[in-house]
Design a protein around this motif. Structure first.
Motif, PDB file in Angstrom:
ATOM      1  N   GLY A 166       0.790  -1.226   0.000  1.00 52.96           N
ATOM      2  CA  GLY A 166       0.000   0.000   0.000  1.00 52.96           C
ATOM      3  C   GLY A 166       0.822   1.274   0.000  1.00 52.96           C
ATOM      4  N   PHE A 167       2.134   1.174   0.153  1.00 54.03           N
ATOM      5  CA  PHE A 167       2.974   2.367   0.189  1.00 54.03           C
ATOM      6  C   PHE A 167       3.209   2.885  -1.227  1.00 54.03           C
ATOM      7  N   LYS A 168       2.935   4.182  -1.437  1.00 47.88           N
ATOM      8  CA  LYS A 168       3.010   4.762  -2.780  1.00 47.88           C
ATOM      9  C   LYS A 168       4.308   5.538  -3.023  1.00 47.88           C
ATOM     10  N   GLY A 169       5.094   5.722  -1.985  1.00 46.33           N
ATOM     11  CA  GLY A 169       6.344   6.447  -2.131  1.00 46.33           C
ATOM     12  C   GLY A 169       7.438   5.576  -2.716  1.00 46.33           C
ATOM     13  N   THR A 170       8.675   5.971  -2.504  1.00 42.32           N
ATOM     14  CA  THR A 170       9.819   5.236  -3.054  1.00 42.32           C
ATOM     15  C   THR A 170      10.745   4.772  -1.937  1.00 42.32           C
ATOM     16  N   ILE A 171      11.412   3.647  -2.179  1.00 41.64           N
ATOM     17  CA  ILE A 171      12.420   3.115  -1.271  1.00 41.64           C
ATOM     18  C   ILE A 171      13.652   2.827  -2.123  1.00 41.64           C
ATOM     19  N   GLU A 172      14.692   3.616  -1.933  1.00 44.72           N
ATOM     20  CA  GLU A 172      15.876   3.516  -2.782  1.00 44.72           C
ATOM     21  C   GLU A 172      17.117   3.227  -1.947  1.00 44.72           C
ATOM     22  N   LYS A 173      17.951   2.312  -2.441  1.00 46.28           N
ATOM     23  CA  LYS A 173      19.198   1.988  -1.758  1.00 46.28           C
ATOM     24  C   LYS A 173      20.172   3.142  -1.933  1.00 46.28           C
ATOM     25  N   THR A 174      20.672   3.659  -0.809  1.00 42.87           N
ATOM     26  CA  THR A 174      21.591   4.799  -0.863  1.00 42.87           C
ATOM     27  C   THR A 174      22.978   4.452  -0.360  1.00 42.87           C
ATOM     28  N   ALA A 175      23.136   3.315   0.286  1.00 40.95           N
ATOM     29  CA  ALA A 175      24.455   2.884   0.761  1.00 40.95           C
ATOM     30  C   ALA A 175      24.455   1.374   0.919  1.00 40.95           C
ATOM     31  N   SER A 176      25.580   0.767   0.603  1.00 41.78           N
ATOM     32  CA  SER A 176      25.717  -0.682   0.721  1.00 41.78           C
ATOM     33  C   SER A 176      26.992  -1.003   1.468  1.00 41.78           C
TER      34      SER A 176
END
Length: 530
Positions: free
Chosen positions: A226-236
């Motif tokens: 249900g989440f409409k935003g974004t989830i982006e990897k910024t560090a590994s």
């Protein structure tokens, strides 16, 4: 086939041969150590979930009771709590009730798949579940998808615990995908915390299919239903990754900004207090509800330009971060272990689950062959009765049993305690009482019951009964042959197919609810504007 049981506490079988150095956890060591004292060990056992089923002991007790009672009809939470408390539950009632409510949460940022159905005000994303009603006004039941995730066919292969002679929940359940990745986990124990974000059940399912087919897994990123935003990897990093979670906004015009999603973990009521306290805000309208977020924020052109320059995400605090560097779970051996990636959890789960599919097939085949043997004997028994070689049954049972033994009928004595009363399905009061007594060993049988399965059909012998038995035996032979030719991997594929069907239903319900919500918002905004 008897279910397995182990003696001892209903907490996980925790390895205690490891020692914690003070309260410091070495982040470079994947296996976390801790002291064997009266508080920390049981506290960790209660607080940190298992890699296998993603459950803490209290959640496992709740599921055990729900499966045992086959809770497909709604039950008031207070009654549910009382029932679970009978299964050797030694902790606070409020903790138990709150856990039941938490397992039913389905708002954005909670469960991707809620194992219980919320009927009533269980809490919403307005306040992160804290706006729930009183427990006496809440009802719940098993979600239809729960028994698909935890198939009943696996009940007999689990290791059930024994609390002072009472059969209670298993050491862990065995879902068909790792539910700890589906619903995540956040917990604090003595000297150890854990945070595992939610992941997309379809991506988990697809990776399991890849492993079943001998292929490599595809890396997975956090995902919330249900989440409409974004989830982006910024560090590994070697010990995990960091992700930036971003909400949504749009510039309606040069004096209005519309916010339509908040980062995971930010709740609507708290955010309303924040935005209304901003000095640059001229006016606002709140179209949010218990399901979705929508704020129309009115600013002057000058303040709008200033916010744009600083960045709307920063000005309106529309970003947060989550990390996978703190994923601690009890592994299958009861050892507290640190996992670096969700794929590592999935791979370890896969190897264990495949072994249990092999065990499930073995036990299921044994049970089918036992039923087939019974049918063979019943068919022969009826045939001899109808062909002029009747077995005289109007005499004492000992003589009847002796004649059957002399004629070579197979002795199939009954177990002293039916395992089914302890492991699942609807049960009556008598069966429940028997399930609370210690189960005898697998070699303990009811004396003189060797031929009860034939005696019980003696009053129903007829040509029609013979034809019915022959047809049933044919079906049983086909079932045995079909199972013998089915591999454990094929059994797993079938269960995954069933899960995909349930996920399709969830998606359809979500899409329908989304359309209804859009219509409500459009109507509310029609005459107001920004």
């Amino acid at each position: 086939m008897s279910a397995k049981k182990v003696e001892g506490s209903s907490a996980p079988a925790i390895r205690r041969d490891l020692v914690l150095s003070g309260t410091h956890l070495d982040q470079k060591d994947p296996k976390i150590t801790y002291s064997d004292d009266w508080f920390s060990t049981p506290d960790l056992g209660r607080s940190i979930p298992s890699m296998v089923d993603g459950l803490k002991p209290v959640q496992r007790k709740i599921l055990f009771y729900a499966f045992k009672k086959n809770l497909v009809e709604e039950i008031i939470v207070s009654d549910f709590t009382h029932g679970v408390a009978q299964s050797a539950y030694y902790y606070r009632w409020q903790t138990l009730a709150s856990t039941i409510v938490g397992m039913a949460h389905d708002y954005v940022g909670s469960n991707n798949i809620n194992l219980l159905v919320p009927a009533g005000l269980f809490g919403t994303r307005l306040m992160g579940g804290k706006d729930g009603g009183k427990k006496k006004h809440l009802y719940t039941r098993l979600s239809p998808i729960t028994r698909v995730l935890f198939p009943k066919d696996d009940d007999v292969v689990l290791n059930y615990l024994n609390e002072d002679g009472q059969i209670v929940e298993p050491t862990w359940y065995m879902p068909i995908i790792p539910t700890v990745l589906v619903n995540g986990s956040e917990a604090i124990g003595t000297g150890c915390t854990t945070f595992i974000p939610n992941y997309n059940p379809r991506e988990i399912l697809a990776n399991i299919r890849r492993l079943l087919n001998g292929e490599s897994m595809v890396p997975m990123d956090p995902w919330y239903r249900g989440f409409k935003g974004t989830i982006e990897k910024t560090a590994s990093k070697e010990v995990g990754c960091t992700y930036t979670v971003t909400g949504l906004y749009e510039e309606v015009d040069d004096t209005c900004i519309r916010i339509t999603e908040l980062p995971i973990g930010k709740w609507t009521a708290d955010y309303k207090e924040f935005v209304t306290s901003l000095p640059l805000l001229q006016d606002h309208r709140n179209y949010s509800n218990t399901v979705s977020v929508e704020f129309d924020l009115k600013l002057t052109k000058q303040n709008m330009a200033a916010a744009r320059k600083e960045g709307f995400l920063k000005t309106f605090k529309l970003t947060t971060t989550i990390s996978t560097s703190n994923m601690h779970l009890f592994d299958k051996e009861g050892v507290l272990k640190k996992y670096a990636t969700p794929e590592q959890i999935l791979e370890e789960f896969f190897e264990l689950r495949l072994e249990y599919y092999k065990l499930r097939k073995k036990i299921r085949l044994e049970n089918l062959k036992l039923e087939l043997l019974k049918l063979d004997n019943k068919v022969r028994y009826i045939h001899e009765f109808l062909s002029g070689k009747p077995i005289v049954i109007f005499r004492n049972k000992a003589e009847f049993v002796q004649e059957l033994r002399e004629k070579g009928f197979t002795a199939l004595p009954k177990k002293a305690t039916p395992v089914e009363a302890a492991v699942g399905g609807a049960i009556d009061d008598a069966a429940e009482e028997s399930s609370m007594a210690p189960e005898p060993s697998s070699t303990a049988f009811v004396p003189g019951s060797e031929y009860d399965y034939l005696l019980e059909i003696s009053n129903f012998i007829s040509c029609e009964k013979s034809q019915e038995m022959l047809a049933e035996r044919k079906k049983m032979n086909e079932a045995v042959a079909e199972l013998e030719s089915t591999t454990p991997k094929a059994l797993w594929h079938r269960d995954l197919d069933a899960l995909e069907n349930e996920l399709d239903k969830l998606d359809l319900n979500d899409a329908k609810a989304e359309e209804e919500m859009k219509a409500i918002k459009a109507k509310a905004r029609a005459s107001k504007g920004c």
